[in-house]
Design a protein around this motif. Structure first.
Motif, short mmCIF file in Angstrom:
data_model
loop_
_atom_site.label_atom_id
_atom_site.label_comp_id
_atom_site.label_asym_id
_atom_site.label_seq_id
_atom_site.Cartn_x
_atom_site.Cartn_y
_atom_site.Cartn_z
N ASP B 173 -8.23 -13.02 24.35
CA ASP B 173 -8.92 -14.39 25.75
C ASP B 173 -7.95 -14.49 26.48
O ASP B 173 -7.91 -14.49 27.15
CB ASP B 173 -9.74 -15.39 24.69
CG ASP B 173 -10.98 -15.46 25.52
OD1 ASP B 173 -10.91 -14.71 26.57
OD2 ASP B 173 -10.49 -17.26 25.62
N THR B 176 -6.37 -11.53 27.92
CA THR B 176 -6.57 -10.99 29.03
C THR B 176 -7.02 -12.23 30.40
O THR B 176 -7.25 -11.93 31.04
CB THR B 176 -8.67 -11.08 28.58
OG1 THR B 176 -8.39 -10.44 27.65
CG2 THR B 176 -10.00 -10.47 28.93
N GLY B 177 -7.02 -13.30 29.95
CA GLY B 177 -7.00 -14.58 30.96
C GLY B 177 -5.62 -14.57 31.97
O GLY B 177 -6.05 -14.85 33.02
N LEU B 178 -4.50 -14.10 31.37
CA LEU B 178 -3.54 -13.47 32.12
C LEU B 178 -3.13 -12.36 33.15
O LEU B 178 -2.64 -11.85 33.20
CB LEU B 178 -2.16 -13.38 31.20
CG LEU B 178 -1.30 -14.70 30.28
CD1 LEU B 178 -0.71 -14.49 29.52
CD2 LEU B 178 -0.96 -15.67 31.06
N GLY B 179 -4.64 -11.92 32.49
CA GLY B 179 -4.28 -9.99 33.44
C GLY B 179 -4.02 -8.88 32.37
O GLY B 179 -4.29 -7.73 33.13
N CYS B 180 -4.44 -9.03 31.11
CA CYS B 180 -3.69 -7.60 30.44
C CYS B 180 -5.31 -6.69 30.74
O CYS B 180 -6.66 -7.93 30.10
CB CYS B 180 -3.31 -7.61 29.02
SG CYS B 180 -2.09 -8.48 29.07
N MET B 181 -5.53 -5.70 30.74
CA MET B 181 -6.07 -4.72 31.22
C MET B 181 -6.21 -3.82 29.53
O MET B 181 -5.67 -3.46 29.64
CB MET B 181 -6.47 -3.71 32.35
CG MET B 181 -6.04 -4.97 33.02
SD MET B 181 -6.00 -3.59 35.01
CE MET B 181 -7.81 -3.26 35.26
N VAL B 217 3.17 -7.54 31.35
CA VAL B 217 2.28 -8.68 32.12
C VAL B 217 2.44 -10.22 32.28
O VAL B 217 2.76 -11.11 32.58
CB VAL B 217 0.37 -8.60 31.69
CG1 VAL B 217 -0.05 -10.10 31.86
CG2 VAL B 217 -0.54 -7.69 32.53
N ALA B 221 4.33 -12.88 34.43
CA ALA B 221 3.55 -14.94 34.28
C ALA B 221 4.30 -15.19 34.49
O ALA B 221 4.98 -16.47 34.83
CB ALA B 221 2.52 -14.90 33.55
#
Lengths: 224, 560
Positions: B173, B176-181, B217, B221
């Motif tokens: 989670d 994903t919140g940092l933008g990992c796809m 990512v 960040a």
């Protein structure tokens, strides 16, 4: 079996190398390890960017020194790309938002240098055009294999920053994904906490041999 | 690959028949015997070390033992004086270090992150197959725990492992919140795959670039945050206050060639693994900087190492072409159906059992004369990649494994049409610095996270648990640092002085200094520029005088 020797040059200095080895290994063997920066030596970190020329007149270009095998007459020039500050991604990206973050987006003159320079065979220029038209899912797909070596930005005469924009699009889309739909965060545990704690108690028995036996049997069904 | 056409023909001829075949399944007793007879941890060259916290209590591979008994490159008269003062010093710019730095954002603490190479140059970026998290319908953190414990031969520290497995879903989670796809199923949920030793699908991936996706990512960040970066800073020694409390570190700046001393209230060691030490002469899938520096630094501070005699030899390292030797071919290739075959096209092991078992089975095939020999005298077995296309449809490999295709196409090999030759490659340091579940290394002021630590994975790690390890334990260490921040302490080299006293008792001293910072095959050295400042003599580490063009010979590919 001894490999054949070939002559290559690095920044004008001629050295002998073994056929089949990578440029990075050839430089190490020649005692010139520091000349080209190395990060991973596996083609995914983008540290070892070089430009190449060939003595037989074939067009030269850019590549990763850790992935490219040496060949007779190859001329190698280190081409390190400096990092740059990058704007933060934003949820629910739009063409307007990317233009605000990257004011040079529309300066692309479609020369195609970025695509030619990319060592990962990403269709960079096409993807920049897709950014202009907000076709972001396709952009994210294009930049799946981007190692951020920076060559596309380095060769762009119009200061377009394709790989930074690719990252911006990917992170912006990734952050906007629906966590519930993905199934991120919560384990699919219909178990009450009390029952889960029972399983932990059983698995965490103090005797190491017994613990391994219990783990082995637990794997079969995932339940007590 | 014309030199292997006879053998490839056998592979092609048997393919249709093999599609229907179940792999040979080994009993637990057979697996144990296979490991004892063929795994490098058991049959490799090793010896006890005679100094430090693990003196005479276990055997280490010779290459590591030599470095643990070596002196520091710091001059005897070096006086540490702070060039930089910070609250938290993170040593290591891979996934664990960067996760920790991100977790310290907003804490109000000054953070310096030092890395020997550039930010992100690490084993993290090279991880391919995936990251585990108990998100599947038949899964739970307990099942994840049971799989990893069985894979680690029951040697895992249960408290560490429980912390890892319980944090799996929240780590995904966070990423994903940092933008990992991560890859999705057609309806939008995460696609979960099996890995070697998972009893239910649990591995998330971003094609065969999962580590790259996570690292780029995290790095993106981080550079948007407030941490101070010290790139090209190699840690050569930890500093203490004279009473066993870690208080900073001495670095060698490889650009200016000067020493840099940092005073910190907390030090987090996140220096990663050691594949570039080429234990037992094996090639490696590790990044350029994986020379075990953190093990050496912690050891001199009196921190014991746990399971540091066990290493993971990934079953499928590339064996041909020569330019790709040692590079990883992800386990996911086996997850979705590619078989391992000897030179006669025969399957010899269950492909998805534990990595150490599969690697040992490959070594056995080669040692007993059933391997394939390359024009550069390397050996290997076939990984029958074209089977994937038959099982899952044409184009599957190109879609799901773009990295594999990209690497091999350069050398005229299309894995969708031809099998590829693989042999075990040194991949992961199973053990390392002993920590508790908050990442504390037992020495006040010192924390550690990621591959440099030991205990979590037992003596054999499962696929996908290291990417989870770095995100979970990097952040746990950061939380613990926030809550237990020591005050600033004096900077001394007392621990090193004690260690040097111990070294004097040795009859045979190592001629090397450690950490070596760069792999021997690179010929690169620690050199200090003459000039003002501490340690003004021109110093050259004796560690890297010999340069070799190729990896050292692999003793396990001896002929039958």
């Amino acid at each position: 079996m001894t490999p054949n020797k070939v002559n290559i040059s690095i920044s004008g200095k001629t050295v002998q190398a073994s056929e089949g080895e990578t440029i990075v290994r050839a430089l190490w063997a020649a005692g010139l390890g520091g000349l080209v920066e190395v990060g991973c030596a596996g083609g995914v970190c983008g540290a070892c960017t070089v430009t190449l020329r060939f003595s037989d007149g074939r067009p030269g270009g850019t590549d990763l020194a850790c992935m490219r095998a040496v060949e007779e007459g190859m001329q190698i020039f280190p081409c390190p790309v400096e990092t740059q500050p990058v704007p933060a991604p934003q949820t629910d990206p739009t063409a307007e938002k990317i233009r605000a973050a990257f004011p040079t987006l529309d300066r692309c003159t479609k020369c195609g240098s970025c695509t030619t320079a990319c060592p990962m065979s990403i269709p960079v220029m096409d993807s920049v055009l897709r950014m202009q038209s907000e076709n972001f899912e396709a952009v994210a797909e294009d930049f799946t294999t981007c190692i951020h070596c920076g060559l596309c930005r380095f060769v762009c005469e119009d200061k377009v920053k394709p790989h930074h924009m690719g990252m911006w699009v990917r992170r912006s889309l990734g952050m906007s994904r629906d966590s519930d739909l993905l199934g991120a965060g919560a384990p699919p545990d219909s178990f009450s906490e009390k029952d889960a704690e029972k399983e932990w108690d059983w698995l965490l028995t103090a005797d190491p041999d017994e613990r391994l036996r219990r783990a082995t049997s637990f794997r079969e069904t995932g339940r007590l | 690959m014309d030199w292997a056409s006879d053998s490839i023909q056998k592979v092609e001829k048997t393919r249709a028949e093999r599609m229907k075949q179940a792999p040979p399944v080994l009993s637990d007793a057979d697996k144990d015997e296979l490991l004892r007879e063929f795994h490098p941890d058991f049959v490799g060259m090793k010896r006890p070390v005679r100094v430090g916290p693990n003196a005479d209590d276990q055997e280490f591979p010779n290459e590591l033992a030599d470095l643990l008994e070596a002196d520091s490159p710091l001059p005897e008269d070096f006086q540490p004086r702070a060039d930089i003062e910070t609250d938290v010093l993170i040593i290591g710019g891979g996934g664990a270090g960067v996760s920790a730095a991100l977790a310290l954002e907003g804490s109000g603490l000054t953070v310096h992150l030092a890395t020997k190479l550039r930010l992100g140059d690490s084993n993290t970026v090279m991880a391919e197959g995936g990251i585990q998290a108990a998100l599947g319908p038949e899964d739970s953190p307990r099942r994840h725990f049971a799989d990893a414990l069985a894979g680690g031969h029951g040697k895992n520290d249960p408290a560490l492992l429980r912390a890892l497995c319980e944090a799996g879903p929240s780590a995904i989670d966070w990423l994903t919140g940092l933008g990992c796809m991560f890859d999705q199923n057609p309806e939008g949920s995460f696609r979960l795959r099996s890995g070697g030793g998972t009893s239910t699908p649990r591995v998330l991936a971003c094609r065969d670039y999962t580590g790259l996706e996570i690292m780029r990512v995290l790095r993106d960040a981080l550079v948007q945050g407030s941490a101070n970066l010290l790139e090209h800073h190699s840690a050569v020694e930890l500093l203490d206050n004279g009473q066993g409390l870690t208080s900073g570190a001495v670095f060698w700046n490889s650009k200016t060639r000067r020493w840099v001393t940092v005073s910190a209230r907390a030090v987090l060691l996140a220096t990663g693994g050691s594949g570039r030490l080429h234990f037992q002469g094996f090639p490696t899938s590790n990044h350029f900087g994986a020379t075990g520096d953190g093990l050496i630094l912690a050891y001199r501070q009196g921190c014991p190492l746990v399971h540091a005699h066990t290493f993971q030899y990934h079953p499928s390292g590339t064996s041909y072409p020569e330019a790709l030797v040692g590079q990883l071919v992800t386990e996911s290739i086996r997850s979705i159906g590619a078989q391992l075959l000897n030179k006669d096209g025969e399957q010899f092991v269950e492909e998805l059992t534990f990595r150490d078992v599969v690697a040992s089975a490959i070594i056995r095939e080669v040692v007993e004369g059933r391997g394939v020999k390359t024009p550069t005298a390397r050996r290997g077995v076939w990984l029958d990649t074209p089977m994937i296309e038959l099982k899952s449809g044409e184009g599957t490999i190109r879609r799901q494994f773009p990295g594999l295709i990209h690497r091999f196409e350069r050398y005229g090999i299309d894995p969708a049409k031809q099998p590829i030759l693989v042999y075990p490659t040194l991949h992961y340091q199973n053990g390392g610095v002993s920590i508790d579940s908050d990442g504390s290394a037992g020495n006040v002021g010192l924390w550690a996270a990621g591959e440099v630590t030991g205990g979590l994975h037992g003596t054999n790690r499962l696929m996908g648990n290291s990417l989870l390890d770095i995100t979970v334990f990097g952040r746990r260490a950061a939380e613990s640092i926030k809550n237990n921040l020591p005050k600033r302490e004096a900077l001394t080299l007392a621990a090193l002085a004690r260690f040097r006293e111990e070294l004097k008792s040795l009859d045979h001293k190592s001629s090397e200094t450690s950490p070596i910072l760069f792999p021997k095959e690179s010929g690169m050295k620690l050199e200090i520029d003459a000039g003002e400042g501490a340690g003004t003599k021109t110093e050259t580490s004796s560690a890297q005088q010999e340069t070799t063009s190729y990896e050292p010979p692999d003793p396990f590919s001896r002929p039958a």
